[in-house]
Scaffold this motif. Structure first.
Motif, PDB file in Angstrom:
ATOM      1  N   PHE A 292      20.770   6.386  63.289  1.00 45.70           N
ATOM      2  CA  PHE A 292      21.254   5.665  62.029  1.00 45.70           C
ATOM      3  C   PHE A 292      22.520   5.013  62.376  1.00 45.70           C
ATOM      4  O   PHE A 292      23.544   4.352  62.236  1.00 45.70           O
ATOM      5  CB  PHE A 292      21.038   5.489  60.826  1.00 45.70           C
TER       6      PHE A 292
ATOM      7  N   LEU B  80      24.471   1.722  62.896  1.00 47.87           N
ATOM      8  CA  LEU B  80      25.421   1.708  61.937  1.00 47.87           C
ATOM      9  C   LEU B  80      26.733   1.030  63.297  1.00 47.87           C
ATOM     10  O   LEU B  80      27.645   0.095  62.847  1.00 47.87           O
ATOM     11  CB  LEU B  80      25.410   2.169  61.426  1.00 47.87           C
TER      12      LEU B  80
ATOM     13  N   TRP C 242      12.292   3.147  50.036  1.00 49.69           N
ATOM     14  CA  TRP C 242      13.294   3.502  49.335  1.00 49.69           C
ATOM     15  C   TRP C 242      13.303   2.906  47.828  1.00 49.69           C
ATOM     16  O   TRP C 242      12.738   2.995  47.307  1.00 49.69           O
ATOM     17  CB  TRP C 242      14.190   2.275  49.432  1.00 49.69           C
TER      18      TRP C 242
ATOM     19  N   ILE D  14      27.518   1.316  53.124  1.00 48.51           N
ATOM     20  CA  ILE D  14      26.242   2.400  53.265  1.00 48.51           C
ATOM     21  C   ILE D  14      26.867   3.566  53.853  1.00 48.51           C
ATOM     22  O   ILE D  14      28.577   3.336  54.859  1.00 48.51           O
ATOM     23  CB  ILE D  14      26.364   1.798  54.357  1.00 48.51           C
TER      24      ILE D  14
ATOM     25  N   LEU E  52      21.154   8.551  53.389  1.00 48.70           N
ATOM     26  CA  LEU E  52      21.458   7.635  53.417  1.00 48.70           C
ATOM     27  C   LEU E  52      21.586   6.700  52.406  1.00 48.70           C
ATOM     28  O   LEU E  52      20.149   6.419  51.600  1.00 48.70           O
ATOM     29  CB  LEU E  52      21.143   6.899  55.069  1.00 48.70           C
TER      30      LEU E  52
ATOM     31  N   LEU F   9      22.918   3.021  49.975  1.00 44.61           N
ATOM     32  CA  LEU F   9      23.642   1.712  50.464  1.00 44.61           C
ATOM     33  C   LEU F   9      23.418   1.032  48.285  1.00 44.61           C
ATOM     34  O   LEU F   9      22.887   1.326  48.172  1.00 44.61           O
ATOM     35  CB  LEU F   9      22.458   0.784  50.591  1.00 44.61           C
TER      36      LEU F   9
ATOM     37  N   ASN G 100      20.087  -5.645  52.679  1.00 43.77           N
ATOM     38  CA  ASN G 100      20.690  -5.207  53.437  1.00 43.77           C
ATOM     39  C   ASN G 100      19.720  -4.184  53.457  1.00 43.77           C
ATOM     40  O   ASN G 100      19.847  -3.174  53.784  1.00 43.77           O
ATOM     41  CB  ASN G 100      21.807  -4.623  52.504  1.00 43.77           C
TER      42      ASN G 100
ATOM     43  N   LEU H  82      17.508  -1.609  56.010  1.00 42.70           N
ATOM     44  CA  LEU H  82      17.885  -0.127  56.685  1.00 42.70           C
ATOM     45  C   LEU H  82      16.132   0.459  56.604  1.00 42.70           C
ATOM     46  O   LEU H  82      16.543   1.371  57.511  1.00 42.70           O
ATOM     47  CB  LEU H  82      18.702   0.624  55.443  1.00 42.70           C
TER      48      LEU H  82
ATOM     49  N   ASN I 109      14.943  -0.365  59.130  1.00 45.06           N
ATOM     50  CA  ASN I 109      14.995  -0.019  61.303  1.00 45.06           C
ATOM     51  C   ASN I 109      14.772   1.588  61.052  1.00 45.06           C
ATOM     52  O   ASN I 109      15.054   2.384  62.005  1.00 45.06           O
ATOM     53  CB  ASN I 109      16.426  -0.458  61.252  1.00 45.06           C
TER      54      ASN I 109
END
Length: 339
Positions: free
Chosen positions: A154, A158, A230, A265, A286, A288, A326, A330, A333
């Motif tokens: 990640f 980014l 998530w 992020i 990680l 957001l 968004n 994330l 990916n």
């Protein structure tokens, strides 16, 4: 039924719904791919946008090609129930928060894995695509820790986005900060309630925050086609006086923070200890977050208000749509490097 589900849904031809943004691939492009779209002929760009379905067609050259289609028999695209559910959930918890406590609202999405609490294995549910789970319906836990390899993955993605802006919005770039923070946690007075967190700058010792974090609600999203799930969380962070006594937990945070438009992020390596002689635990996370709580509250207050403009009325849902997009980017990916 969870309380946020009491909101009535609008019809599929709700004219107050903000217009849809163009769809693109959800894979983050490599740095070397930045010039790929500019290599397309200009008429291909304009034709693809004009027909609305993401494919370039030229009726003169391809007589059998599908002509431009209406969005539906009503001429509009039906409301996305997934995004509306997330927006309703966030709006409900914002509106029903204990306002007498003050503080500021925090809305975040963490990338991780939903695991069955008993077996410890990732959830296996009879659904084919990304699905919002009914709160408290399944005995599960959310694990946000990822392997070092995933953290590096990640970080690379980014950083590539920092140096290679989206061709669709070349001026919309990612800002970057590398933060070194230390969180210390203290037991609440009387032993009940939320712990107090004191955040300091590791280099200067300056106190950045001293808050009591109150969890208002969680919404879990299961993604069977992806390596990661998530979770959306709504919290209330209430400022409190600096606590006395000895901390029960210390977390050292090496954080790479990327800002983009209304979002932040955070990619963080956390070293956690419970005492001077305890073995440190290293985690990688990680998340957001919505960057401006005051703007979130302002748009939430005008949601659906007939006395304001259509743009103001729909600003909250548009903000949450970008937030969900968004989070999806994330999660999609992720490459499988989870504990």
């Amino acid at each position: 039924m969870d309380s946020h589900e009491r909101h009535s849904s609008d019809s599929d031809h709700d004219t107050d719904r903000p217009s849809k943004r163009p769809r693109h691939s959800d894979s983050v492009p490599a740095a070397s791919a930045s010039s790929s779209s500019s290599a397309l002929p200009q008429n291909m760009h304009s034709t693809a946008v004009a027909n609305g379905n993401g494919h370039a067609h030229d009726a003169a050259q391809h007589p059998g090609a599908l002509p431009p289609l209406s969005l539906s028999i009503l001429g509009v695209e039906p409301i996305d129930e997934f995004i509306r559910e997330v927006a309703d959930f966030i709006h409900y918890h914002i509106s029903s928060r204990p306002q007498e406590l003050g503080g500021h609202v925090e809305v975040e999405a963490k990338i991780g894995i939903l695991r069955d609490r008993e077996s410890g294995q990732r959830l296996q549910l009879p659904v084919l695509v990304e699905t919002i789970l009914t709160p408290n319906a399944i005995d599960l836990r959310f694990e946000s820790n990822m392997l070092t390899k995933q953290h590096q993955h990640f970080n690379k993605l980014l950083n590539n986005l920092r140096t290679t802006p989206s061709p669709a919005h070349p001026s919309s770039t990612l800002a970057y900060q590398h933060l070194h923070l230390i969180d210390t946690f203290y037991a609440p007075e009387g032993g009940r309630g939320e712990k107090v967190r004191v955040t300091r700058d590791e280099k200067t010792g300056e106190v950045r925050e001293c808050v009591r974090k109150i969890r208002l609600g969680d919404l879990n999203v299961y993604s069977p086609k992806r390596h990661a799930d998530w979770r959306v969380s709504v919290n209330l962070e209430v400022p409190v006086p600096p606590p006395l006594g000895t901390p029960t937990l210390t977390r050292k945070k090496d954080r790479m923070s990327y800002s983009h438009e209304e979002f932040v992020i955070d990619l963080t390596q956390v070293t956690s200890t419970t005492g001077p002689n305890s073995k440190p635990e290293i985690l990688h996370e990680l998340e957001l977050e919505l960057a401006r709580p005051e703007y979130l509250l302002a748009t939430a207050a005008k949601r659906g208000d007939p006395n304001v403009s259509e743009q103001e009325r729909g600003a909250f849902d548009e903000l949450i749509r970008a937030f969900v997009n968004n989070a999806r980017i994330l999660a999609r990916n992720a490459d499988g490097g989870w504990h």
